[in-house]
Design an enzyme around this catalytic site. Structure first.
Site, PDB file in Angstrom:
ATOM      1  N   LYS A  22       0.854  -1.204   0.000  1.00 18.19           N
ATOM      2  CA  LYS A  22       0.000   0.000   0.000  1.00 18.19           C
ATOM      3  C   LYS A  22       0.875   1.234   0.000  1.00 18.19           C
ATOM      4  CE  LYS A  22      -1.821   1.573   4.021  1.00 18.19           C
ATOM      5  NZ  LYS A  22      -1.556   2.989   4.296  1.00 18.19           N
ATOM      6  N   ASN A  23       1.901   1.259   0.866  1.00 22.33           N
ATOM      7  CA  ASN A  23       2.688   2.476   1.043  1.00 22.33           C
ATOM      8  C   ASN A  23       3.745   2.684  -0.032  1.00 22.33           C
ATOM      9  OD1 ASN A  23       1.069   2.943   3.192  1.00 22.33           O
ATOM     10  ND2 ASN A  23       2.549   2.292   4.737  1.00 22.33           N
ATOM     11  N   ARG A  92      -5.445  10.558   4.111  1.00 20.49           N
ATOM     12  CA  ARG A  92      -4.334  11.333   4.682  1.00 20.49           C
ATOM     13  C   ARG A  92      -3.166  11.395   3.699  1.00 20.49           C
ATOM     14  NH1 ARG A  92      -1.064  14.289   7.899  1.00 20.49           N
ATOM     15  NH2 ARG A  92       0.953  13.513   7.294  1.00 20.49           N
ATOM     16  N   CYS A 116      -5.427  12.030  12.103  1.00 25.39           N
ATOM     17  CA  CYS A 116      -6.198  10.842  11.740  1.00 25.39           C
ATOM     18  C   CYS A 116      -6.253   9.944  12.970  1.00 25.39           C
ATOM     19  CB  CYS A 116      -5.555  10.141  10.550  1.00 25.39           C
ATOM     20  SG  CYS A 116      -4.005   9.419  10.995  1.00 25.39           S
ATOM     21  N   ARG A 121      -0.314  13.919  12.911  1.00 29.33           N
ATOM     22  CA  ARG A 121       0.160  13.833  11.527  1.00 29.33           C
ATOM     23  C   ARG A 121       0.487  15.212  10.936  1.00 29.33           C
ATOM     24  NH1 ARG A 121      -1.504   8.790   9.724  1.00 29.33           N
ATOM     25  NH2 ARG A 121       0.247   8.823   8.283  1.00 29.33           N
ATOM     26  N   PRO A 122       1.387  15.964  11.549  1.00 27.05           N
ATOM     27  CA  PRO A 122       1.740  17.287  11.007  1.00 27.05           C
ATOM     28  C   PRO A 122       2.344  17.169   9.605  1.00 27.05           C
ATOM     29  CG  PRO A 122       3.351  16.580  12.613  1.00 27.05           C
ATOM     30  CD  PRO A 122       2.238  15.581  12.672  1.00 27.05           C
ATOM     31  N   ILE A 123       2.348  18.279   8.867  1.00 25.60           N
ATOM     32  CA  ILE A 123       3.003  18.265   7.539  1.00 25.60           C
ATOM     33  C   ILE A 123       4.005  19.408   7.424  1.00 25.60           C
ATOM     34  CG2 ILE A 123       1.050  17.128   6.379  1.00 25.60           C
ATOM     35  CD1 ILE A 123       0.314  19.902   5.236  1.00 25.60           C
ATOM     36  N   ASP A 124       4.488  19.896   8.579  1.00 27.57           N
ATOM     37  CA  ASP A 124       5.440  21.016   8.565  1.00 27.57           C
ATOM     38  C   ASP A 124       6.703  20.699   7.765  1.00 27.57           C
ATOM     39  OD1 ASP A 124       5.666  19.184  10.825  1.00 27.57           O
ATOM     40  OD2 ASP A 124       7.412  20.356  11.385  1.00 27.57           O
ATOM     41  N   LEU A 125       7.157  19.446   7.820  1.00 28.63           N
ATOM     42  CA  LEU A 125       8.388  19.097   7.087  1.00 28.63           C
ATOM     43  C   LEU A 125       8.134  19.051   5.578  1.00 28.63           C
ATOM     44  CD1 LEU A 125       9.796  16.318   9.448  1.00 28.63           C
ATOM     45  CD2 LEU A 125      10.376  18.759   9.385  1.00 28.63           C
ATOM     46  N   ASP A 304       4.002   0.407  12.120  1.00 27.23           N
ATOM     47  CA  ASP A 304       2.794  -0.207  11.538  1.00 27.23           C
ATOM     48  C   ASP A 304       2.597  -1.640  12.013  1.00 27.23           C
ATOM     49  OD1 ASP A 304       3.136   1.447   8.305  1.00 27.23           O
ATOM     50  OD2 ASP A 304       2.488   2.147  10.267  1.00 27.23           O
ATOM     51  N   ARG A 396      -8.934  -0.536   4.324  1.00 24.87           N
ATOM     52  CA  ARG A 396      -8.072   0.506   3.766  1.00 24.87           C
ATOM     53  C   ARG A 396      -6.736  -0.079   3.318  1.00 24.87           C
ATOM     54  NH1 ARG A 396      -6.342   4.480   7.680  1.00 24.87           N
ATOM     55  NH2 ARG A 396      -4.966   4.925   5.933  1.00 24.87           N
TER      56      ARG A 396
HETATM   57  C1  EPZ Z   1       4.036   6.831   6.368  1.00 26.06           C
HETATM   58  O1  EPZ Z   1       3.220   7.834   6.946  1.00 26.06           O
HETATM   59  C2  EPZ Z   1       3.130   5.616   6.199  1.00 26.06           C
HETATM   60  N1  EPZ Z   1       2.024   5.949   5.307  1.00 26.06           N
HETATM   61  C3  EPZ Z   1       2.588   5.202   7.569  1.00 26.06           C
HETATM   62  O2  EPZ Z   1       1.817   4.009   7.363  1.00 26.06           O
HETATM   63  C4  EPZ Z   1       3.767   4.866   8.474  1.00 26.06           C
HETATM   64  O3  EPZ Z   1       3.280   4.544   9.763  1.00 26.06           O
HETATM   65  C5  EPZ Z   1       4.702   6.076   8.576  1.00 26.06           C
HETATM   66  O4  EPZ Z   1       5.123   6.473   7.240  1.00 26.06           O
HETATM   67  C6  EPZ Z   1       5.944   5.794   9.393  1.00 26.06           C
HETATM   68  O5  EPZ Z   1       6.626   4.703   8.848  1.00 26.06           O
HETATM   69  C7  EPZ Z   1       2.240   5.949   3.972  1.00 26.06           C
HETATM   70  O6  EPZ Z   1       3.342   5.708   3.500  1.00 26.06           O
HETATM   71  C8  EPZ Z   1       1.050   6.234   3.115  1.00 26.06           C
HETATM   72  P1  EPZ Z   1       6.011  10.082   8.642  1.00 26.06           P
HETATM   73  P2  EPZ Z   1       3.771   9.369   7.054  1.00 26.06           P
HETATM   74  O7  EPZ Z   1       5.921  11.395   7.977  1.00 26.06           O
HETATM   75  O8  EPZ Z   1       4.591   9.684   5.879  1.00 26.06           O
HETATM   76  C9  EPZ Z   1       6.438  13.222  12.104  1.00 26.06           C
HETATM   77  C10 EPZ Z   1      -0.060   2.602   7.620  1.00 26.06           C
HETATM   78  O9  EPZ Z   1      -0.641   2.088   8.584  1.00 26.06           O
HETATM   79  N2  EPZ Z   1       6.253  14.259  11.072  1.00 26.06           N
HETATM   80  O10 EPZ Z   1       7.186   9.197   8.355  1.00 26.06           O
HETATM   81  O11 EPZ Z   1       2.615  10.245   7.376  1.00 26.06           O
HETATM   82  C11 EPZ Z   1       5.150  12.477  12.411  1.00 26.06           C
HETATM   83  O12 EPZ Z   1       4.397  13.160  13.391  1.00 26.06           O
HETATM   84  C12 EPZ Z   1       0.400   4.046   7.690  1.00 26.06           C
HETATM   85  O13 EPZ Z   1       0.179   2.011   6.527  1.00 26.06           O
HETATM   86  C13 EPZ Z   1       6.417  15.599  11.403  1.00 26.06           C
HETATM   87  O14 EPZ Z   1       6.695  15.941  12.559  1.00 26.06           O
HETATM   88  O15 EPZ Z   1       4.693   9.240   8.346  1.00 26.06           O
HETATM   89  C14 EPZ Z   1       5.647  11.155  12.928  1.00 26.06           C
HETATM   90  O16 EPZ Z   1       5.958  11.282  14.297  1.00 26.06           O
HETATM   91  C15 EPZ Z   1       0.116   4.679   9.041  1.00 26.06           C
HETATM   92  N3  EPZ Z   1       6.247  16.540  10.450  1.00 26.06           N
HETATM   93  C16 EPZ Z   1       6.955  10.923  12.177  1.00 26.06           C
HETATM   94  O17 EPZ Z   1       7.304  12.195  11.590  1.00 26.06           O
HETATM   95  C17 EPZ Z   1       5.935  16.203   9.151  1.00 26.06           C
HETATM   96  O18 EPZ Z   1       5.816  17.118   8.306  1.00 26.06           O
HETATM   97  C18 EPZ Z   1       6.877   9.905  11.079  1.00 26.06           C
HETATM   98  O19 EPZ Z   1       5.857  10.319  10.206  1.00 26.06           O
HETATM   99  C19 EPZ Z   1       5.759  14.845   8.836  1.00 26.06           C
HETATM  100  C20 EPZ Z   1       5.928  13.885   9.805  1.00 26.06           C
END
Ligand code: EPZ
Length: 417
Positions: A22-23, A92, A116, A121-125, A304, A396
């Site tokens: 999926k990812n 998301r 979610c 789930r911030p997107i600041d980065l 996950d 999902r």
């Molecule tokens: C991806 O989500 C996966 N989703 C998630 O899988 C997975 O749990 C996650 O990576 C971690 O491995 C997809 O690939 C579609 P992150 P993503 O950005 O990209 C922080 C599942 O069940 N962060 O790596 O949203 C955040 O809060 C899903 O299949 C910021 O602070 O995860 C978290 O603590 C759930 N600012 C950490 O980074 C940002 O701008 C990791 O999040 C972005 C993230």
């Protein structure tokens, strides 16, 4: 509404075939917007998140067509740069569309993707990375408006190795001017899969899978066909199912090297595991406690698989501490496990589990995707009958989840109520 009816307590014996990840598929679908030539994604799983992303592509003006499990995407007539808010909220990971829509149209508008089931789930980065590439970003009224003539290469350091931010920056940079270097990049296998797909389209991306990814912008990307990597999280879910139920299971179409952290833990609790090419064989008779499960970015223990591993720890001999370092509210499955007789105490991001000989069947509710999978495994392993409701969470990310479990000997069926 649908629910699983499960008569638990039977060992699993048989084999399961793993779906495409999926990812990995979601960012590949986002990348398909970067060319006006045809893209074919083979073995594309028809899970809800993928079907939602296909709907978003349709809203952008892309033509999509499933032929069996081959998905064809033709973005030649794509003209809309606005990602519909209803769909963005539903999915998301639509935020991954930002980078490729900006690269295609020079503009993108998306509703701020809320938190979610598992956290803020911030997107600041994502946004700071896009700004480093020269994208002008305005946030107002719950919407994000992005504009740029053409992204400019930049040297970007991520505060944390975010999967989505790494992927979005790559997608925004592949057709930009000059070189982009992403440092402290996420190293998940799905990012290497995105790199391989983009390079097949004519991009110049290198380093995915390491902490430094280098993108050299190119003028144009052409069409391509691609088969995504197998889903390492689905693989881990079924391996944990076998460890919980006892018996033996052959998992086919797997990539063992993408699951090293889990295989290490399962061997630690005395599972017998053999892997050869794309097959993993597991047999389990007794379960010693894994002691400590601490989630961390790849190649650490995957967040996950925290929920399924927590369910397993409930019926291991001894105590286990589970620490969820990535997401704030990823313990929704724990109250439901306690209703099945689990002995768990939660303090903040840590769960203290004392193993019990067996869980008891109960009527439980999925609270999120991986928690729902964990509760299903718990029901299959428990003594007595259970129901698992709110299956839309599970749908999902898993195709034919109950069919695959049933094929390995579980007494589980889906009913509509
Ligand atoms: C991806 O989500 C996966 N989703 C998630 O899988 C997975 O749990 C996650 O990576 C971690 O491995 C997809 O690939 C579609 P992150 P993503 O950005 O990209 C922080 C599942 O069940 N962060 O790596 O949203 C955040 O809060 C899903 O299949 C910021 O602070 O995860 C978290 O603590 C759930 N600012 C950490 O980074 C940002 O701008 C990791 O999040 C972005 C993230």
């Amino acid at each position: 509404m649908e629910k699983f009816i499960v008569k638990g307590g039977r060992p699993l014996c048989g084999e399961v075939e793993i779906q495409s990840a999926k990812n990995a598929v979601l960012p590949l679908l986002a990348a398909s917007v970067l060319t006006d030539e045809k893209i074919i994604i083979h073995k594309c799983p028809r899970i809800a998140d993928v079907l939602n992303m296909v709907q978003i592509l349709g809203e952008l003006g892309c033509k999509t067509q499933f032929d069996g499990d081959d998905l064809t995407i033709d973005s030649s007539d794509a003209a809309n740069h606005e990602i519909p808010s209803a769909l963005a909220k539903e999915l998301r990971s639509s935020v991954f569309m930002l980078g490729s829509v900006i690269a295609r149209f020079g503009r993108a508008r998306i509703a701020y993707p809320g938190g979610c089931d598992i956290g803020l789930r911030p997107i600041d980065l994502h946004l700071s990375g896009l700004r480093r590439l020269g994208v002008k970003i305005e946030e107002e009224g719950g919407y994000i408006d992005c504009t740029v003539e053409k992204t400019q290469g930049a040297d970007i350091l991520l505060d944390c190795p975010s999967v989505g931010a790494t992927e979005n920056i790559i997608l925004a940079a592949v057709k930009g001017k000059g070189r982009t270097v992403i440092r402290n990049a996420a190293k998940e296998p799905e990012i290497a899969d995105l790199q391989n797909f983009l390079n097949r389209m004519g991009a110049k991306v290198a380093g995915a899978g390491t902490a430094v990814v280098v993108v050299d912008g190119v003028q144009k990307l052409h069409g391509a066909e691609y088969t995504p990597i197998p889903d390492r999280i689905e693989t881990g879910t079924f391996l944990i199912a076998a460890a919980m139920c006892g018996g033996e299971l052959l998992v086919k179409n797997a990539v063992p090297e993408n699951l090293a952290a889990l295989l290490h833990k399962l061997r630690e609790i005395s599972c017998k595991i053999r892997s050869e090419n794309d097959k993993i064989y597991i047999s389990s008779c007794k379960r010693l406690s894994p002691k400590l499960i601490e989630t961390s970015p790849y190649p650490g223990f995957p967040t996950d698989l925290q929920a399924p591993m927590t369910a397993l720890a409930c019926i291991c001999e001894g105590s286990t501490v589970v620490v969820e370092n990535l997401f704030e509210t990823r313990f929704k499955h724990i109250p439901e496990l306690i209703r099945m007789g689990a002995d768990i105490t939660v303090r903040g991001r840590s769960a203290f589990i004392r193993g019990v000989p067996a869980l008891k069947g109960a009527d439980v509710f999925a609270g999120d995707l991986r928690g729902g999978a964990a509760l299903t495994l718990a029901a299959v392993a428990a003594e007595g009958e259970s129901t698992v409701s709110d299956l839309f969470h599970i749908d999902r990310g898993y195709t034919e989840f109950e069919h695959k479990l049933r094929g390995a000997g579980a007494d589980i069926r889906r009913i509509r109520v």
